[in-house]
Design an enzyme around this catalytic site. Structure first.
Site, PDB file in Angstrom:
ATOM      1  CG  HIS A   1       1.024  -9.051   1.149  1.00  0.00           C
ATOM      2  ND1 HIS A   1       1.983  -9.620   0.339  1.00  0.00           N
ATOM      3  CD2 HIS A   1       0.442  -8.071   0.400  1.00  0.00           C
ATOM      4  CE1 HIS A   1       1.993  -9.016  -0.851  1.00  0.00           C
ATOM      5  NE2 HIS A   1       1.070  -8.060  -0.833  1.00  0.00           N
TER       6      HIS A   1
ATOM      7  CD  GLU B   1      -9.020   0.116  22.167  1.00  0.00           C
ATOM      8  OE1 GLU B   1      -8.608   1.253  21.902  1.00  0.00           O
ATOM      9  OE2 GLU B   1      -9.671  -0.149  23.194  1.00  0.00           O
TER      10      GLU B   1
ATOM     11  CD  GLU C   1       0.206  -3.596  -6.465  1.00  0.00           C
ATOM     12  OE1 GLU C   1      -0.535  -2.943  -7.223  1.00  0.00           O
ATOM     13  OE2 GLU C   1       0.155  -4.830  -6.385  1.00  0.00           O
TER      14      GLU C   1
ATOM     15  CG  HIS D   1      -0.119  -3.064  -0.631  1.00  0.00           C
ATOM     16  ND1 HIS D   1      -1.309  -3.722  -0.353  1.00  0.00           N
ATOM     17  CD2 HIS D   1       0.602  -3.937  -1.383  1.00  0.00           C
ATOM     18  CE1 HIS D   1      -1.297  -4.902  -0.928  1.00  0.00           C
ATOM     19  NE2 HIS D   1      -0.141  -5.070  -1.541  1.00  0.00           N
TER      20      HIS D   1
ATOM     21  CG  HIS E   1      -3.025  -8.670  -2.878  1.00  0.00           C
ATOM     22  ND1 HIS E   1      -2.634  -8.519  -4.183  1.00  0.00           N
ATOM     23  CD2 HIS E   1      -2.018  -8.112  -2.137  1.00  0.00           C
ATOM     24  CE1 HIS E   1      -1.451  -7.929  -4.224  1.00  0.00           C
ATOM     25  NE2 HIS E   1      -1.061  -7.669  -3.003  1.00  0.00           N
TER      26      HIS E   1
HETATM   27  P1  13P Z   1       6.257  -4.761  -5.475  1.00  0.00           P
HETATM   28  O1  13P Z   1       7.475  -5.606  -5.171  1.00  0.00           O
HETATM   29  O2  13P Z   1       6.177  -4.389  -6.919  1.00  0.00           O
HETATM   30  O3  13P Z   1       6.164  -3.577  -4.528  1.00  0.00           O
HETATM   31  O4  13P Z   1       4.987  -5.670  -5.229  1.00  0.00           O
HETATM   32  C1  13P Z   1       4.715  -6.216  -3.973  1.00  0.00           C
HETATM   33  C2  13P Z   1       3.268  -6.365  -3.726  1.00  0.00           C
HETATM   34  O5  13P Z   1       2.851  -6.381  -2.590  1.00  0.00           O
HETATM   35  C3  13P Z   1       2.351  -6.482  -4.881  1.00  0.00           C
HETATM   36  O6  13P Z   1       1.043  -6.232  -4.483  1.00  0.00           O
HETATM   37 ZN    ZN Z   2       0.686  -6.790  -2.397  1.00  0.00          ZN
END
Ligand code: 13P
Ligand code: ZN
Length: 270
Positions: free
Chosen positions: A141, A169, A116, A139, A210
């Site tokens: 999840h 909040e 990313e 980033h 995602h």
């Molecule tokens: P990477 O292992 O390439 O960082 O990817 C993980 C991820 O969250 C893809 O969106």
């Molecule tokens: Zn990801």
């Protein structure tokens, strides 16, 4: 030279990724972080003229020439970073051509930066334009954020409103709201461009089905933004279908007023 393994920025990466893993946000290799470093600070630990290898970027990062970042590696597990930072992290400097990165430390198994990386670097460029002090792009999840995004339309105004309505909040932490992108192929320049476009207006961007991106001047700021969205999304999902009380728009506005904040326009009906 000081010991890089004791550098505060390596410690921060270790602590933050371990924290995120234990919160259940970063399964397997899920998630990535890039953290812009101060050149004078890095040169206490590394000889900046000693380049281990060059890595092709695959996009134009001219605006970041000379900038140094510590970055998580592609395919690397957050849970392993604290035990082996030199394999799972890398420190790179954007080369003078704006098209390659010079590896200064890390990825000792031959690894490279996160897939990313386009979204990270393009988001840094976008955030630095609106906030020259921005340093971190994160980033991850987080489960409830993805769940809430699954049951809500792809509509950032509606998504932001629902978050503000679910936790007092929320408007205080992210008065600039949350951008939402539709489901796209990740790891591409296209999703990078789309993310950066949102980042010009907000520090948070959800990738439908995602995960989420957060930006900040510090690791705490980026983490705190995502943490607040995730906590609020958890409340939303735990109460979905049973909701009796949501925070009225007048109270959301009053909360923002109290902290001298201006909620992004077009969301509150007042
Ligand atoms: P990477 O292992 O390439 O960082 O990817 C993980 C991820 O969250 C893809 O969106
Ligand atoms: Zn990801």
């Amino acid at each position: 030279m000081k010991n890089i393994l004791k550098a505060p920025f390596v410690e921060e990466m270790k602590k933050t990724t371990a924290n995120m893993y234990r919160l259940g946000w970063d399964e397997r290799n899920g998630g990535n972080i890039s953290y812009m470093l101060d050149e004078a600070e890095v040169s206490k630990y590394l000889n900046l003229n000693k380049v281990i290898r060059k890595i092709d970027l695959g996009f134009d990062a001219t605006e970041l020439i000379g900038r140094i970042f510590i970055v998580t590696g592609t395919g690397k597990y957050f849970k392993n970073i604290e035990f082996d930072p030199e394999t799972n992290l890398g420190i790179i400097q954007i080369a003078g051509d704006g098209k390659t990165a010079k590896l200064l430390w890390g990825w000792r198994d031959g690894g490279r930066f996160t897939s990313e990386f386009p979204a990270h670097m393009m988001s840094h460029i976008a955030r630095l334009k609106v906030d020259p002090e921005n340093r971190v792009i994160m980033h991850t999840h987080p489960t409830y954020t993805i769940a809430m995004n699954t049951v809500c339309p792809v509509d950032e105004k509606d998504f932001t409103h629902k978050l503000w309505q679910s936790n007092t909040e929320a408007v205080v932490v992210f008065p600039d709201g949350v951008g939402v992108l539709p489901c796209m192929v990740c790891g591409t320049n296209e999703i990078g461009i789309a993310t950066a476009e949102k980042m010009e207006k907000t520090r948070l961007v959800v990738w439908t089905n995602h995960g989420i991106y957060g930006a900040g001047k510090t690791m705490d700021e980026a983490f705190g933004l995502i943490e607040t969205v995730e906590k609020t999304a958890q409340i939303y999902m735990l109460t979905l279908g049973h909701t009796v009380n949501v925070i009225p728009d007048s109270i959301i506005k009053a909360l923002a007023d109290l902290w001298h904040l201006t909620p992004v326009e077009g969301i509150l009906d007042i």
